[in-house]
Design a protein around this motif. Structure first.
Motif, PDB file in Angstrom:
ATOM      1  N   GLU A  74       0.828  -1.203   0.000  1.00  0.00           N
ATOM      2  CA  GLU A  74       0.000   0.000   0.000  1.00  0.00           C
ATOM      3  C   GLU A  74       0.869   1.262   0.000  1.00  0.00           C
ATOM      4  O   GLU A  74       0.578   2.231  -0.699  1.00  0.00           O
ATOM      5  CB  GLU A  74      -0.925   0.008   1.218  1.00  0.00           C
ATOM      6  N   GLN A 103       2.335   1.738  -3.428  1.00  0.00           N
ATOM      7  CA  GLN A 103       1.318   2.259  -4.334  1.00  0.00           C
ATOM      8  C   GLN A 103       1.099   3.750  -4.090  1.00  0.00           C
ATOM      9  O   GLN A 103       0.995   4.531  -5.031  1.00  0.00           O
ATOM     10  CB  GLN A 103      -0.001   1.485  -4.154  1.00  0.00           C
ATOM     11  N   ASP A 129       4.013   5.618  -5.501  1.00  0.00           N
ATOM     12  CA  ASP A 129       3.919   5.628  -6.964  1.00  0.00           C
ATOM     13  C   ASP A 129       2.900   6.658  -7.448  1.00  0.00           C
ATOM     14  O   ASP A 129       3.129   7.350  -8.435  1.00  0.00           O
ATOM     15  CB  ASP A 129       3.550   4.237  -7.495  1.00  0.00           C
ATOM     16  N   ASP A 130       1.773   6.762  -6.729  1.00  0.00           N
ATOM     17  CA  ASP A 130       0.753   7.762  -7.087  1.00  0.00           C
ATOM     18  C   ASP A 130       1.312   9.179  -6.938  1.00  0.00           C
ATOM     19  O   ASP A 130       1.084  10.038  -7.795  1.00  0.00           O
ATOM     20  CB  ASP A 130      -0.492   7.601  -6.207  1.00  0.00           C
TER      21      ASP A 130
END
Length: 197
Positions: A7, A10, A13-14
């Motif tokens: 999580e 992610q 990365d966002d």
């Protein structure tokens, strides 16, 4: 634990993709001042920067010229406000030339900051009573007119005062350090004399 790491990865990365998109948007707005290089970073281009700077300065000049033409500079209250700014700048100049005390500079700084901060109140009052002293309502809800004509000269003056006070503090620190070194040298000389005796 592995799910939490996935999580977090992610989420990072966002953030990276959002930053990359924002960066590319800004670079596109600069009109090609930066171009992709083979290293994957950005390479500087003087021509692109000159084009972007020229376009920005031309636009700024056009906006300033339109503002100048839109204002009726013959209004007495506008002339009084500009005269007040000239008076404040003259006080600063005379104080600088005469080498006034730090207390005066700090007091003058505080007065200028209070006057600059009063722009919102002045804009509200001006918006309510503009018919009594002006031929046009310059006092919009955003306060743009007063921000330009009232606050900008004060902000620049405050910047000069701040730089002047920082310079004074730097000189004072140098003088204190020189005095400290002199005293240390005198103490070392006394200690050396005591050891000889």
């Amino acid at each position: 634990m592995g799910e939490m790491m996935a999580e977090m990865q992610q989420w990072l990365d966002d953030i990276l993709s959002n930053l990359t998109a924002s960066h590319e948007e800004v670079m596109g707005e600069l009109g090609g001042a930066w171009s992709n290089s083979t290293l994957g970073g950005y390479e500087f281009s003087w021509e692109g920067l000159q084009n972007a700077t020229s376009a920005a300065s031309s636009q700024a000049y056009d906006e300033a010229h339109r503002f100048y033409l839109a204002v009726d500079w013959s209004e007495r209250w506008i002339q009084a406000m500009l005269s007040f700014h000239i008076l404040m700048w003259s006080i600063w100049f005379v104080a600088t030339v005469r080498g006034c005390s730090s207390e005066f500079k700090i007091t003058f700084f505080i007065i200028c900051a209070i006057l600059c901060g009063s722009a919102s109140m002045l804009n509200t009052l001006g918006g309510e009573h503009w018919e009594k002293f002006s031929s046009e309502n310059y006092f919009d809800s955003h306060g743009i007119f007063l921000a330009i004509t009232w606050c900008t000269p004060f902000v620049v003056l405050l910047l000069f005062l701040l730089l002047q006070m920082l310079f004074d503090v730097a000189k004072l620190l140098v003088n204190v350090k020189v005095e400290q070194l002199k005293r240390r040298k005198m103490k070392e000389a006394k200690d050396a004399k005591k050891k000889k005796n």
